[in-house]
Write a protein that holds these residues in place. Structure first.
Motif, PDB file in Angstrom:
ATOM      1  N   ALA A 102      -5.495   2.198  -1.988  1.00 16.12           N
ATOM      2  CA  ALA A 102      -6.452   1.784  -0.964  1.00 16.12           C
ATOM      3  C   ALA A 102      -7.241   2.972  -0.427  1.00 16.12           C
ATOM      4  N   LEU A 103      -6.562   4.101  -0.227  1.00 19.18           N
ATOM      5  CA  LEU A 103      -7.258   5.304   0.221  1.00 19.18           C
ATOM      6  C   LEU A 103      -8.265   5.756  -0.827  1.00 19.18           C
ATOM      7  N   GLN A 104      -7.880   5.703  -2.084  1.00 17.74           N
ATOM      8  CA  GLN A 104      -8.781   6.084  -3.169  1.00 17.74           C
ATOM      9  C   GLN A 104     -10.040   5.227  -3.147  1.00 17.74           C
ATOM     10  N   LYS A 105      -9.861   3.923  -2.933  1.00 12.65           N
ATOM     11  CA  LYS A 105     -11.008   3.006  -2.872  1.00 12.65           C
ATOM     12  C   LYS A 105     -11.871   3.300  -1.648  1.00 12.65           C
ATOM     13  N   ALA A 106     -11.240   3.601  -0.522  1.00 10.17           N
ATOM     14  CA  ALA A 106     -11.994   3.936   0.691  1.00 10.17           C
ATOM     15  C   ALA A 106     -12.880   5.155   0.456  1.00 10.17           C
ATOM     16  N   LEU A 107     -12.320   6.163  -0.205  1.00 14.65           N
ATOM     17  CA  LEU A 107     -13.088   7.374  -0.501  1.00 14.65           C
ATOM     18  C   LEU A 107     -14.275   7.051  -1.404  1.00 14.65           C
ATOM     19  N   ILE A 114      -8.612   6.895   6.677  1.00 18.59           N
ATOM     20  CA  ILE A 114      -7.998   5.575   6.589  1.00 18.59           C
ATOM     21  C   ILE A 114      -7.101   5.372   7.799  1.00 18.59           C
ATOM     22  N   ALA A 115      -7.121   4.163   8.348  1.00 18.14           N
ATOM     23  CA  ALA A 115      -6.319   3.855   9.531  1.00 18.14           C
ATOM     24  C   ALA A 115      -5.490   2.606   9.272  1.00 18.14           C
ATOM     25  N   ARG A 151      -5.792  12.496   6.192  1.00 15.71           N
ATOM     26  CA  ARG A 151      -6.887  11.539   6.368  1.00 15.71           C
ATOM     27  C   ARG A 151      -6.491  10.319   7.212  1.00 15.71           C
ATOM     28  N   VAL A 152      -5.243  10.257   7.645  1.00 20.40           N
ATOM     29  CA  VAL A 152      -4.707   9.061   8.302  1.00 20.40           C
ATOM     30  C   VAL A 152      -4.946   9.077   9.805  1.00 20.40           C
TER      31      VAL A 152
END
Length: 345
Positions: A102-107, A114-115, A151-152
């Motif tokens: 999910a973080l990869q997709k957000a980037l 990401i939160a 990044r969290v």
């Protein structure tokens, strides 16, 4: 403007997180992860997210992650029980799915942070226990990579869980109209209990022998996958006058070993390391062997086999292979791994 992708579940907590992040000046993208295959639950959650996104004037997206979830989390869950382990799916899902894919997709979408609504904090690049110790979820987050930690954002980390809903409803009255699922479970893909999941894959109702520590047959059980270390019900011990606890699970011959509560005691725990500082050496710290277990002081090091070895300074009861061994420096996570073996030394 700062940008953050917020993983939203469709509940009050994550919807309130969106409000808090907007108040802090973030451009928020709501992200819903379709992980399991309970479509009726997805439909309801997405309706909630649509309503929250409309009210808060944010965009949202849906990520179809069922195949990835099945490969990295679900299959490990069912394989663990087959092999006599007690899995911890949330501790696997967090680094792989939420703070991995999910973080990869957000980037990729242009959101560098990401939160989530987890009850935990970030301090000096480390995960820290939540202010609300009764709801703290740091234990499940031990496997997150350092890049992800950097990044969290955990908007609820300094909040008291019991105060969130009344506060949120006061500020955002429409939250009260969100649908709630009548059978909400701790593990998202389990509707009733984990046995019903296993029944789809394995014959779990195969009667087998109960043995004592010496290997003597003293009763029968309903199938080894129905038991975890420390369980004291659901089996029959012939002529028993005192409680018996599961102290061993043996998939190869469908047996379980039972004994007294003191037989559960362990003070040496081995774990396959998952996340450790690069310069990790022998340390004095505290450890948890289950989510709800108390912290125990220990000496921890990497042994000659590359395994985490924790020499506990107090006995631990109910140590189960497959659960997480998490290392703490006071209230900060050091790292951890998944338990592979434990004994009394």
């Amino acid at each position: 403007m700062k940008k953050v992708a917020l993983l939203m579940s469709g509940g009050v907590d994550s919807s309130y997180c969106a409000y808090l992040l907007k108040e802090q000046g973030y451009e928020v993208l709501g992200v819903y992860l379709k992980l399991h295959r309970r479509e009726e639950l997805h439909t309801q959650n997405i309706r909630n997210i649509q309503k929250a996104s409309e009210k808060l004037n944010i965009n949202y997206t849906i990520l179809e992650f069922q195949e990835l979830f099945s490969k990295f989390v679900y299959e490990e869950f069912i394989t663990s029980y087959k092999e006599g382990r007690t899995p911890n799916p949330c501790a696997i899902c967090n680094p792989q799915m939420k703070f991995g894919f999910a973080l990869q997709k957000a980037l990729e979408l242009g959101y560098p942070n990401i939160a989530t609504g987890h009850y935990a904090r970030i301090e000096n690049g480390r995960i820290k226990e939540a202010y609300d110790k009764n709801k703290d979820q740091s234990y499940f987050l031990f496997g997150i990579s350092q890049d992800a930690i950097n990044r969290v954002i955990f908007p609820l980390g300094h909040s008291i869980k019991a105060e969130i809903k009344p506060t949120a409803l006061e500020k955002l009255p429409w939250l009260g109209s969100l649908e709630t699922y009548k059978d909400s479970q701790e593990i998202c893909f389990v509707e009733t209990n984990y046995i019903d999941i296993l029944k789809k894959h394995y014959p779990v109702d195969t009667i087998g022998d109960i043995v004592d520590k010496k290997g003597n047959k003293i009763g029968q059980h309903q199938g080894y996958m129905q038991y975890t270390i420390g369980k004291r019900k659901g089996f029959r011990v012939d002529g028993a006058h005192t409680p018996h606890y599961v102290i061993g699970i043996h998939p190869q011959n469908n047996q379980i070993t039972v004994g007294s509560k003191e037989d559960l005691a362990k003070n040496l725990v081995h774990a396959k390391p998952v996340s450790l500082p690069k310069d990790f050496k022998q340390i004095e710290c505290s450890v948890k062997i289950r989510y709800r277990s108390p912290k125990i002081p220990a000496t921890v090091f990497l042994n000659a086999n590359g395994q985490l070895e924790a020499r506990l300074k107090e006995k631990a009861y109910g140590v189960a292979n497959g659960q997480a061994l998490v290392l703490y420096d006071n209230d900060c996570i050091i790292g951890g791994g998944f338990i592979s073996h434990s004994e009394i030394a």
